[in-house]
Design an enzyme around this catalytic site. Structure first.
Site, short mmCIF file in Angstrom:
data_model
loop_
_atom_site.label_atom_id
_atom_site.label_comp_id
_atom_site.label_asym_id
_atom_site.label_seq_id
_atom_site.Cartn_x
_atom_site.Cartn_y
_atom_site.Cartn_z
N ALA A 260 0.90 -1.29 -0.18
CA ALA A 260 -0.23 0.21 -0.11
C ALA A 260 0.95 1.45 -0.18
CB ALA A 260 -0.62 0.08 1.40
N ASP A 261 0.50 2.94 -0.60
CA ASP A 261 0.53 3.80 -0.39
C ASP A 261 0.51 4.59 0.25
OD1 ASP A 261 3.27 3.55 -2.91
OD2 ASP A 261 1.50 2.43 -3.23
N ARG A 262 -1.22 4.31 0.25
CA ARG A 262 -1.71 4.95 1.73
C ARG A 262 -3.49 3.83 2.00
NH1 ARG A 262 -1.74 11.30 2.63
NH2 ARG A 262 -0.58 11.13 1.21
#
Length: 399
Positions: A260-262
């Site tokens: 995940a990046d956010r």
């Protein structure tokens, strides 16, 4: 030995140039925050945790080697300015912004503490406070990733029971993009889960997607899997549905695990483009869809995926492809060529990420434990973040 993409000692930082992988291992020296900004923007270093670590350490190196102001408040202002600049390199990943805020708090705290003692902080002590905090971030990232690997591996085994996998107690996992040592300070998040299963003799096979258009799966994840001698198979992004439909070895796939990046407050997750469609495929086939991410990737200030800014990249990443020359028999790694693979003049849409709705995510694996989707379809992330949820009287219920 697990691959490493970041080497650091006090005053010296090097990164493995990931644009040259898997055919060439080239290390770049990073001397300043400007060097790091360009390395992150050009994706010579990438992956949300690694971006934050490289950015933080680059400024630590710059502070160690530059002529500092003797005034602590001026050094703190310099740090805040440089961290703000570094955050602009890639907007979607939250880890960098979170790290920047924490580090700004560290230098401001050093100034404030000195004043509490009836004196002014020196530039040297503010620098030292920053450098030590950045180094701690590096240490914690590796530790947290190892925890993610264990929590995630045990959770997956719990789906079938310890020792009850489909092939001698072993399970298979599909992953997307690159979430290993190349995307973190070491070990990895989603790939860390795969590493844990493999190291404990519980992995039958890892399947990794190509991850177009930048090919982080075929270039980087495959590189790590081969390096660590983990049994693995590469598939193109469009083969995932067919893979889950197959009988035989792939029928033992227990989960799709991504990074995940956010992660937004409601569990909506921004990750590499192609993640959303894998979540839909997993739902159709009854396969668990898991997000593996350190808590630094969870952003409680972002209400939902609708509020996440999605980075769009140059269309040439879609219309062009680069690699060493192949004459039909031999691969010549000394000659790297870029070739066109699309009709000239075609318009291109190239978002780097997509958002997977929380309803399609079964669990989020963090460095503190696994947060499962609740019966009403929602996630409660406040407890894992050691925070108290806002009063229901002031904040509407989010599902």
């Amino acid at each position: 030995m697990v691959l490493s993409a970041i080497t650091y000692t006090r005053g010296a930082l090097r990164i493995l140039d990931q644009t040259k992988l898997p055919h060439e291992e080239h290390w770049d020296a990073i001397y300043s925050s400007s060097d790091a900004w360009h390395a992150i923007k050009a994706m010579r270093t990438r992956g949300a945790p690694a971006i934050a670590i490289v950015a933080a350490l680059s400024l630590a190196v710059e502070l160690e080697t530059m002529k500092l102001s003797a005034v602590g408040e001026e050094v703190a202002a310099f740090v805040e300015e440089k961290l703000g600049y570094l955050v602009t390199s890639r907007p979607t990943a939250v880890n960098l912004g979170t790290a920047a805020r924490e580090l700004v708090g560290v230098v401001k705290g050093a100034v404030r503490d000195a004043r509490g003692e009836g004196r002014e902080a020196s530039g040297e002590e503010v620098k030292e406070a920053y450098v030590q905090a950045a180094e701690v971030m590096l240490e914690h990232d590796v530790r947290d990733n190892e925890r993610i690997g264990e929590f995630g591996g045990r959770w997956i085994l719990g789906l079938v029971g310890e020792g009850a996998g489909g092939d001698g107690g072993r399970v298979s996992v599909l992953t997307h993009c690159n979430t290993g040592s190349l995307a973190t300070a070491g070990y990895g998040t989603a790939l860390g889960v795969i590493r844990y299963l493999h190291q404990n003799g519980l992995l039958e096979r890892a399947y990794c997607t190509e991850t177009r258009p930048y090919n982080q799966g075929s270039r980087l994840t495959a590189f790590e899997l081969v390096h660590d001698q983990i049994p693995a198979t590469l598939v193109t992004d469009s083969m995932a549905s067919a893979l889950l439909q197959q009988k035989g070895a792939s029928s033992n796939i227990q989960a799709i695990v991504v990074g995940a990046d956010r992660v937004a407050r409601n569990g909506d997750t921004a990750n590499k483009i192609g993640t959303y469609q894998l979540a839909i495929v997993a739902k159709h086939h009854g396969i668990k869809f898991l997000v593996a991410a350190p808590r630094t990737t969870i952003d409680l200030s972002t209400k939902s995926g609708d509020d996440i800014v999605i980075e769009e990249r140059d269309g040439k990443e879609v219309t062009m492809i680069k690699g060493p020359r192949y004459d039909g028999v031999n691969l010549d790694t000394s000659v790297v060529e870029q070739v066109s693979i699309a009709a000239p003049g075609i318009d291109v849409w190239n978002p780097a990420f997509d958002v997977t709705p929380h309803e399609l995510i079964d669990a989020i694996i963090t460095d503190k434990g696994v947060v499962e989707r609740r019966e009403d379809g929602s996630f409660s992330l406040y407890e894992i973040m050691d925070q108290v949820p806002p009063s229901s009287a002031t904040v509407p219920h989010e599902s």
